[in-house]
Write a protein that holds these residues in place. Structure first.
Motif, mmCIF file in Angstrom:
data_model
loop_
_atom_site.group_PDB
_atom_site.id
_atom_site.type_symbol
_atom_site.label_atom_id
_atom_site.label_comp_id
_atom_site.label_asym_id
_atom_site.label_seq_id
_atom_site.Cartn_x
_atom_site.Cartn_y
_atom_site.Cartn_z
ATOM 1 N N VAL A 65 47.477 48.135 -19.988
ATOM 2 C CA VAL A 65 47.293 47.863 -18.562
ATOM 3 C C VAL A 65 46.825 49.140 -17.882
ATOM 4 O O VAL A 65 47.050 50.245 -18.392
ATOM 5 C CB VAL A 65 48.589 47.343 -17.891
ATOM 6 N N GLY A 117 48.920 47.469 -12.826
ATOM 7 C CA GLY A 117 49.344 47.381 -14.225
ATOM 8 C C GLY A 117 50.701 46.714 -14.362
ATOM 9 O O GLY A 117 50.921 45.915 -15.279
ATOM 10 N N LEU A 146 50.233 42.905 -13.868
ATOM 11 C CA LEU A 146 49.630 42.292 -15.045
ATOM 12 C C LEU A 146 50.637 42.163 -16.187
ATOM 13 O O LEU A 146 50.714 41.121 -16.848
ATOM 14 C CB LEU A 146 48.424 43.116 -15.506
ATOM 15 N N ALA A 147 51.420 43.204 -16.407
ATOM 16 C CA ALA A 147 52.415 43.178 -17.486
ATOM 17 C C ALA A 147 53.493 42.134 -17.208
ATOM 18 O O ALA A 147 53.894 41.393 -18.115
ATOM 19 C CB ALA A 147 53.029 44.563 -17.653
ATOM 20 N N ARG A 204 52.066 38.575 -17.835
ATOM 21 C CA ARG A 204 51.846 38.301 -19.263
ATOM 22 C C ARG A 204 53.168 38.090 -19.990
ATOM 23 O O ARG A 204 53.310 37.171 -20.786
ATOM 24 C CB ARG A 204 51.055 39.453 -19.874
#
Length: 139
Positions: free
Chosen positions: A3, A9, A12-13, A16
């Motif tokens: 990321v 970041g 996004l992490a 996911r």
């Protein structure tokens, strides 16, 4: 996963992780995992250098425990920092400084590993065992 070394970041992490583990762990466990991962990535972005390419590496691993539960490890790798991650005291009215308190409170254990390329901060979650029959997950 990789990321950006940027506040996005962490988002996004989180997404996911939630997508990949939603069917594998309980909603309460998933909420704890998402909270801890957000803190670890946020700390990497705020306090550490990026890995080459301006990124942070994020990983998770599930393993079956002998009692049939799932143990989970989260790991965030960055380019390192001068001062390693430490739990520090924070005043009740402080606006920050509680991230590793959250990690320590939710995870079974956590730690830091350093090598020549940077550092990895990890958090492990032992299998969930219900010891309080009076507590029922919300939802």
């Amino acid at each position: 996963m990789v990321v950006p070394h940027h506040a996005t970041g962490a988002r996004l992490a989180r997404h996911r992780l939630a997508d990949e583990l939603a069917a594998l762990v309980s909603p309460a466990r998933l909420a704890d995992l998402v909270a801890v991962l957000a803190e670890l990535v946020g700390n990497a972005v705020r306090h550490a250098e990026p890995l080459p390419g301006g990124v942070v590496r994020v990983a998770w691993r599930l393993r079956a425990a002998s009692d049939g539960g799932q143990a989970v490890q989260l790991r965030v790798t960055d380019g390192g920092s001068v001062a390693g991650p430490l739990i520090r005291p924070s005043a009740p009215d402080a606006v920050d400084g509680r991230g590793l308190h959250i990690v320590a409170g939710l995870a079974s254990r956590w730690g830091v590993e350093r090598d020549g390329l940077g550092q990895s901060v990890w958090a492990e979650f032992d299998p969930v065992r219900s010891t309080r029959p009076d507590l029922v997950p919300a939802g």
